[in-house]
Design a protein around this motif. Structure first.
Motif, PDB file in Angstrom:
ATOM      1  N   UNK A  41       0.823  -1.214   0.000  1.00  0.00           N
ATOM      2  CA  UNK A  41       0.000   0.000   0.000  1.00  0.00           C
ATOM      3  C   UNK A  41       0.852   1.257   0.000  1.00  0.00           C
ATOM      4  N   UNK A  42       0.535   2.181  -0.901  1.00  0.00           N
ATOM      5  CA  UNK A  42       1.263   3.428  -0.980  1.00  0.00           C
ATOM      6  C   UNK A  42       2.594   3.359  -1.704  1.00  0.00           C
ATOM      7  N   UNK A  43       2.944   2.204  -2.218  1.00  0.00           N
ATOM      8  CA  UNK A  43       4.202   2.028  -2.924  1.00  0.00           C
ATOM      9  C   UNK A  43       3.949   1.534  -4.337  1.00  0.00           C
ATOM     10  N   UNK A  44       4.917   1.761  -5.201  1.00  0.00           N
ATOM     11  CA  UNK A  44       4.815   1.276  -6.568  1.00  0.00           C
ATOM     12  C   UNK A  44       5.202  -0.193  -6.647  1.00  0.00           C
ATOM     13  N   UNK A  45       4.730  -0.843  -7.681  1.00  0.00           N
ATOM     14  CA  UNK A  45       5.069  -2.236  -7.891  1.00  0.00           C
ATOM     15  C   UNK A  45       6.572  -2.360  -8.142  1.00  0.00           C
ATOM     16  N   UNK A  46       7.186  -3.352  -7.521  1.00  0.00           N
ATOM     17  CA  UNK A  46       8.613  -3.550  -7.670  1.00  0.00           C
ATOM     18  C   UNK A  46       8.932  -4.989  -8.042  1.00  0.00           C
ATOM     19  N   UNK A  47      10.027  -5.146  -8.731  1.00  0.00           N
ATOM     20  CA  UNK A  47      10.527  -6.467  -9.067  1.00  0.00           C
ATOM     21  C   UNK A  47      10.983  -7.189  -7.807  1.00  0.00           C
ATOM     22  N   UNK A  48      10.619  -8.456  -7.682  1.00  0.00           N
ATOM     23  CA  UNK A  48      11.145  -9.305  -6.625  1.00  0.00           C
ATOM     24  C   UNK A  48      12.197 -10.241  -7.204  1.00  0.00           C
ATOM     25  N   UNK A  61      17.734  -6.558  -4.357  1.00  0.00           N
ATOM     26  CA  UNK A  61      18.703  -6.678  -3.283  1.00  0.00           C
ATOM     27  C   UNK A  61      18.130  -7.045  -1.930  1.00  0.00           C
ATOM     28  N   UNK A  62      16.930  -6.594  -1.630  1.00  0.00           N
ATOM     29  CA  UNK A  62      16.348  -6.817  -0.316  1.00  0.00           C
ATOM     30  C   UNK A  62      15.944  -8.264  -0.055  1.00  0.00           C
TER      31      UNK A  62
END
Length: 119
Positions: A41-48, A61-62
């Protein structure tokens, strides 16, 4: 037509593990990339993580050292093994299929599955 069906989401305690799976069906070019993305929520979609049909992987990296992506080319499935889960891993996780074939770029998404990590 291509369809992606996801499973395995749920709620897990900090430090626990969860395994997500995604099955693709339809007209799929054999050279392709499958992967997992997430959106909190509140964040953009990111690659995992992503994995090519040749087995090459890429991780954000995370999650390096904690998550492992794998696939079965014969079944057109991709999985994400998530270990040592942290609260910041909480998000909706989306399965993705991407390929260039038959004269065009194709990009497909699953419906998303919720992963919640609690203390």
């Amino acid at each position: 037509q291509v369809q992606l069906v996801e499973s395995g989401g749920g709620t897990v305690q900090v430090g626990g593990s969860l395994r997500l799976s995604c099955a693709a069906s339809g007209s799929i070019f054999r050279i392709n990339i499958m992967g997992w993305y997430r959106q909190a929520p509140g964040k953009q979609r990111e690659l995992v993580a992503t994995i090519t049909s040749g087995g090459s992987t890429r991780y954000t990296g995370s999650v390096k050292g904690r998550f492992t992506i794998s696939r079965d080319n014969a079944k057109n499935t991709v999985s994400l093994q998530m270990n040592s889960l942290k609260p910041e891993d909480t998000a909706v996780y989306y399965c993705n299929l991407n390929f260039t074939g038959w004269g065009r770029l194709s990009d497909y998404w699953g419906q998303g599955t919720q992963v919640t990590v609690v203390s």
